[in-house]
Design a protein around this motif. Sequence first.
Motif, PDB file in Angstrom:
ATOM      1  N   ASP A  25       0.770  -0.991   0.108  1.00 34.70           N
ATOM      2  CA  ASP A  25       0.340   0.029  -0.514  1.00 34.70           C
ATOM      3  C   ASP A  25       0.421   1.109  -0.297  1.00 34.70           C
ATOM      4  OD1 ASP A  25       0.981  -0.744   2.963  1.00 34.70           O
ATOM      5  OD2 ASP A  25      -1.331  -0.326   3.566  1.00 34.70           O
ATOM      6  N   SER A  26       1.744   1.445   1.351  1.00 28.68           N
ATOM      7  CA  SER A  26       2.830   2.181   1.129  1.00 28.68           C
ATOM      8  C   SER A  26       4.262   2.128   1.548  1.00 28.68           C
ATOM      9  CB  SER A  26       2.155   3.742   1.549  1.00 28.68           C
ATOM     10  OG  SER A  26       3.081   4.542   2.499  1.00 28.68           O
ATOM     11  N   THR A  27       5.047   1.930   1.388  1.00 25.93           N
ATOM     12  CA  THR A  27       6.441   1.474   1.581  1.00 25.93           C
ATOM     13  C   THR A  27       6.155   2.016   3.227  1.00 25.93           C
ATOM     14  OG1 THR A  27       7.318   3.559   0.782  1.00 25.93           O
ATOM     15  CG2 THR A  27       7.548   1.343  -0.489  1.00 25.93           C
ATOM     16  N   ASN A  28       5.396   3.639   3.561  1.00 22.04           N
ATOM     17  CA  ASN A  28       6.108   4.512   4.923  1.00 22.04           C
ATOM     18  C   ASN A  28       4.894   3.783   5.778  1.00 22.04           C
ATOM     19  OD1 ASN A  28       7.545   6.237   3.968  1.00 22.04           O
ATOM     20  ND2 ASN A  28       6.255   8.258   5.103  1.00 22.04           N
ATOM     21  N   THR A  29       4.383   3.064   5.933  1.00 23.05           N
ATOM     22  CA  THR A  29       3.537   1.881   6.281  1.00 23.05           C
ATOM     23  C   THR A  29       3.973   0.665   7.172  1.00 23.05           C
ATOM     24  OG1 THR A  29       1.594   3.096   5.465  1.00 23.05           O
ATOM     25  CG2 THR A  29       0.895   0.496   6.511  1.00 23.05           C
ATOM     26  N   SER A  49       6.205  -1.125  -6.935  1.00 21.06           N
ATOM     27  CA  SER A  49       5.020   0.188  -6.278  1.00 21.06           C
ATOM     28  C   SER A  49       3.611   0.210  -5.774  1.00 21.06           C
ATOM     29  CB  SER A  49       3.764  -1.293  -7.496  1.00 21.06           C
ATOM     30  OG  SER A  49       3.166  -1.814  -7.370  1.00 21.06           O
ATOM     31  N   GLN A  50       3.174   0.982  -5.533  1.00 23.33           N
ATOM     32  CA  GLN A  50       1.960   1.069  -4.129  1.00 23.33           C
ATOM     33  C   GLN A  50       1.003   1.337  -4.826  1.00 23.33           C
ATOM     34  OE1 GLN A  50       5.226   3.965  -1.336  1.00 23.33           O
ATOM     35  NE2 GLN A  50       5.171   5.111  -2.961  1.00 23.33           N
ATOM     36  N   SER A  51       0.034   1.237  -3.703  1.00 18.37           N
ATOM     37  CA  SER A  51      -1.348   1.125  -4.273  1.00 18.37           C
ATOM     38  C   SER A  51      -1.967   1.921  -3.746  1.00 18.37           C
ATOM     39  CB  SER A  51      -1.861  -0.431  -3.648  1.00 18.37           C
ATOM     40  OG  SER A  51      -2.111  -0.647  -2.066  1.00 18.37           O
ATOM     41  N   GLY A  53      -0.146   4.872  -2.278  1.00 21.53           N
ATOM     42  CA  GLY A  53       0.868   5.920  -2.447  1.00 21.53           C
ATOM     43  C   GLY A  53       1.050   7.030  -1.625  1.00 21.53           C
ATOM     44  N   ARG A  54       1.099   7.858  -0.461  1.00 20.99           N
ATOM     45  CA  ARG A  54       1.473   9.285   0.107  1.00 20.99           C
ATOM     46  C   ARG A  54       2.152   9.512  -0.422  1.00 20.99           C
ATOM     47  NH1 ARG A  54       1.331   8.381   5.443  1.00 20.99           N
ATOM     48  NH2 ARG A  54       1.961   5.686   5.024  1.00 20.99           N
ATOM     49  N   GLY A  55       1.783  11.284  -0.113  1.00 20.95           N
ATOM     50  CA  GLY A  55       2.589  12.423  -0.670  1.00 20.95           C
ATOM     51  C   GLY A  55       2.042  13.401   1.024  1.00 20.95           C
ATOM     52  N   ARG A  56       2.803  14.720   0.876  1.00 20.94           N
ATOM     53  CA  ARG A  56       2.441  14.921   2.034  1.00 20.94           C
ATOM     54  C   ARG A  56       1.095  15.653   1.500  1.00 20.94           C
ATOM     55  NH1 ARG A  56       5.514  20.489   1.471  1.00 20.94           N
ATOM     56  NH2 ARG A  56       4.882  20.600   4.171  1.00 20.94           N
ATOM     57  N   LEU A  57       0.569  16.671   3.183  1.00 20.37           N
ATOM     58  CA  LEU A  57      -0.619  17.487   3.000  1.00 20.37           C
ATOM     59  C   LEU A  57      -1.861  16.843   2.860  1.00 20.37           C
ATOM     60  CD1 LEU A  57       0.943  20.972   1.556  1.00 20.37           C
ATOM     61  CD2 LEU A  57       1.121  19.934   4.447  1.00 20.37           C
ATOM     62  N   SER A  60      -2.343  11.538  -2.648  1.00 20.42           N
ATOM     63  CA  SER A  60      -1.819  10.858  -2.858  1.00 20.42           C
ATOM     64  C   SER A  60      -0.448  10.822  -3.719  1.00 20.42           C
ATOM     65  CB  SER A  60      -3.112   9.677  -3.197  1.00 20.42           C
ATOM     66  OG  SER A  60      -2.847  10.332  -4.896  1.00 20.42           O
ATOM     67  N   TRP A  61      -0.149   9.668  -4.130  1.00 23.03           N
ATOM     68  CA  TRP A  61       1.383   9.811  -4.969  1.00 23.03           C
ATOM     69  C   TRP A  61       1.548   8.820  -5.862  1.00 23.03           C
ATOM     70  CZ3 TRP A  61       5.534  13.333  -5.241  1.00 23.03           C
ATOM     71  CH2 TRP A  61       6.318  12.429  -5.505  1.00 23.03           C
ATOM     72  N   ALA A  62       1.655   9.325  -7.151  1.00 18.01           N
ATOM     73  CA  ALA A  62       1.236   7.679  -7.834  1.00 18.01           C
ATOM     74  C   ALA A  62       2.691   7.235  -7.757  1.00 18.01           C
ATOM     75  CB  ALA A  62       1.141   9.197  -9.037  1.00 18.01           C
ATOM     76  N   LYS A 120       9.836  21.850 -11.965  1.00 15.90           N
ATOM     77  CA  LYS A 120       8.749  20.800 -12.300  1.00 15.90           C
ATOM     78  C   LYS A 120       8.970  19.945 -11.469  1.00 15.90           C
ATOM     79  CE  LYS A 120       6.808  20.826 -16.735  1.00 15.90           C
ATOM     80  NZ  LYS A 120       5.950  19.886 -17.503  1.00 15.90           N
ATOM     81  N   LYS A 121       7.891  19.287 -10.390  1.00 11.58           N
ATOM     82  CA  LYS A 121       7.960  18.280  -9.602  1.00 11.58           C
ATOM     83  C   LYS A 121       8.919  16.715 -10.106  1.00 11.58           C
ATOM     84  CE  LYS A 121       6.729  16.913  -4.746  1.00 11.58           C
ATOM     85  NZ  LYS A 121       5.729  17.109  -3.893  1.00 11.58           N
ATOM     86  N   LEU A 122      10.137  16.272  -9.484  1.00  9.87           N
ATOM     87  CA  LEU A 122      10.747  15.292 -10.219  1.00  9.87           C
ATOM     88  C   LEU A 122      10.556  14.579  -9.006  1.00  9.87           C
ATOM     89  CD1 LEU A 122      12.970  14.282 -11.464  1.00  9.87           C
ATOM     90  CD2 LEU A 122      14.923  14.923 -10.270  1.00  9.87           C
ATOM     91  N   GLY A 123      10.359  15.147  -7.134  1.00  8.50           N
ATOM     92  CA  GLY A 123      10.760  13.727  -6.666  1.00  8.50           C
ATOM     93  C   GLY A 123       9.966  14.384  -5.251  1.00  8.50           C
ATOM     94  N   GLY A 124       9.909  13.980  -4.105  1.00  5.26           N
ATOM     95  CA  GLY A 124       9.499  13.804  -3.640  1.00  5.26           C
ATOM     96  C   GLY A 124       9.825  13.261  -2.047  1.00  5.26           C
ATOM     97  N   ILE A 125       9.456  13.999  -0.624  1.00  7.61           N
ATOM     98  CA  ILE A 125       9.546  13.436   0.730  1.00  7.61           C
ATOM     99  C   ILE A 125       8.466  13.323   1.780  1.00  7.61           C
ATOM    100  CG2 ILE A 125      11.758  13.114   2.440  1.00  7.61           C
ATOM    101  CD1 ILE A 125      13.511  14.560   0.558  1.00  7.61           C
ATOM    102  N   GLY A 142      10.159   9.177   3.787  1.00  4.70           N
ATOM    103  CA  GLY A 142      10.078   7.683   2.993  1.00  4.70           C
ATOM    104  C   GLY A 142       9.877   8.713   1.392  1.00  4.70           C
ATOM    105  N   ILE A 143      11.034   8.224   0.784  1.00  5.16           N
ATOM    106  CA  ILE A 143      11.220   8.994  -0.689  1.00  5.16           C
ATOM    107  C   ILE A 143      11.101   8.584  -2.177  1.00  5.16           C
ATOM    108  CG2 ILE A 143      13.267   9.655  -1.917  1.00  5.16           C
ATOM    109  CD1 ILE A 143      14.821   9.166   0.285  1.00  5.16           C
ATOM    110  N   GLY A 144      10.014   9.614  -2.509  1.00  6.32           N
ATOM    111  CA  GLY A 144       9.695   8.900  -4.303  1.00  6.32           C
ATOM    112  C   GLY A 144      10.229   9.934  -5.401  1.00  6.32           C
TER     113      GLY A 144
HETATM  114  C1  BTN Z   1       5.459  14.603  -1.681  1.00  4.48           C
HETATM  115  O1  BTN Z   1       4.663  14.899  -1.582  1.00  4.48           O
HETATM  116  O2  BTN Z   1       6.368  15.449  -1.855  1.00  4.48           O
HETATM  117  C2  BTN Z   1       5.728  13.684  -0.770  1.00  4.48           C
HETATM  118  C3  BTN Z   1       6.076  12.432  -1.460  1.00  4.48           C
HETATM  119  C4  BTN Z   1       6.313  10.854  -0.812  1.00  4.48           C
HETATM  120  C5  BTN Z   1       6.330   9.422  -1.688  1.00  4.48           C
HETATM  121  C6  BTN Z   1       7.111   8.861  -0.821  1.00  4.48           C
HETATM  122  S1  BTN Z   1       7.304   7.033  -1.812  1.00  4.48           S
HETATM  123  C7  BTN Z   1       7.755   6.711  -0.666  1.00  4.48           C
HETATM  124  C8  BTN Z   1       7.500   6.736   0.320  1.00  4.48           C
HETATM  125  N1  BTN Z   1       5.951   5.656   0.258  1.00  4.48           N
HETATM  126  C9  BTN Z   1       4.104   6.762   0.628  1.00  4.48           C
HETATM  127  O3  BTN Z   1       3.686   6.168   0.455  1.00  4.48           O
HETATM  128  N2  BTN Z   1       4.791   7.932   0.762  1.00  4.48           N
HETATM  129  C10 BTN Z   1       6.338   7.965  -0.130  1.00  4.48           C
END
Ligand code: BTN
Length: 259
Positions: A25-29, A49-51, A53-57, A60-62, A120-125, A142-144
């Motif tokens: 679901d998410s590597t962070n979880t 892959s993540q089903s 994936g979570r982003g900040r705020l 979701s994270w594709a 443009k955004k290439l990645g996030g933490i 967590g790094i994407g």
């Molecule tokens: C952002 O919103 O910029 C943060 C994105 C973080 C995505 C990564 S992918 C690996 C880890 N697992 C998640 O669900 N989120 C982080």
Amino acid sequence: MDAEYIKEGIKGAIGKDIFFCEIVDSTNTVAAMLAEKGEEEGTVVIADSQSKGRGRLGKSWASPPGVNVYMSIVLRPEMETGNATLITIMASVACAKALRRVTGLDITIKWPNDLMVSGKKLGGILTETRLAHKKIEYVITGIGINVNIDSDVLPNVIRESATSIKTETGKFFSREEIMKEVLNEINDSYNILKEKRYSELILQWRELTSTLGRTVKIILGKETLEGFAEAINDKGMLIVRLPSGTSRTVHYGGVTLLR
Ligand code: BTN
């Protein structure tokens, strides 16, 4: 993905133990579950892959299969909770340095932790902290990173604002190589953090940022601020000068660079 190849190239404690999952679901979880069970600092979870994936705020994270980096690290830093933003600063500095070296792209950091190229955004933490008795019990970083994904298959909502290493360079990159380089750079940056050389980290962050000296819009929950990003303080918080002339210290939020 070849977790053994990554492990063999690691020069420190972070990344010596790597759990690879085809899909999560998410590597962070998953990393948080391992940390709850007492997994040591430095353990890394990576997924193809993540089903969910979570982003900040709350975003979701594709996370489609076969193309990108999704990884999470268990950290157990001995530091005051008020300094926790520095973990994100540390990780963003390490990612930017590693990615600049591997790709040759002019990657910058948008406060606090967006990895940017050509605007443009290439990645996030995504850093998630577990506190117990007002102390940090563990942190999951967590790094994407969008590596080989073609921009035209990115979800509609982010297509205009996101990019990938392949889109920017026209070349295919090994995800394992990128993860190895990022983890080695985190080993170095995390040592700086553990030795409490905070000003050194902030200095490195300043050299890599595209936020300072810009007019920014910041969304803080229901409040929106506009002002001049003048500094980050020694705890990694952003100082914004408002049109009224007063300064405001911001410790979270979504930043848009306006001018
Ligand atoms: C952002 O919103 O910029 C943060 C994105 C973080 C995505 C990564 S992918 C690996 C880890 N697992 C998640 O669900 N989120 C982080």
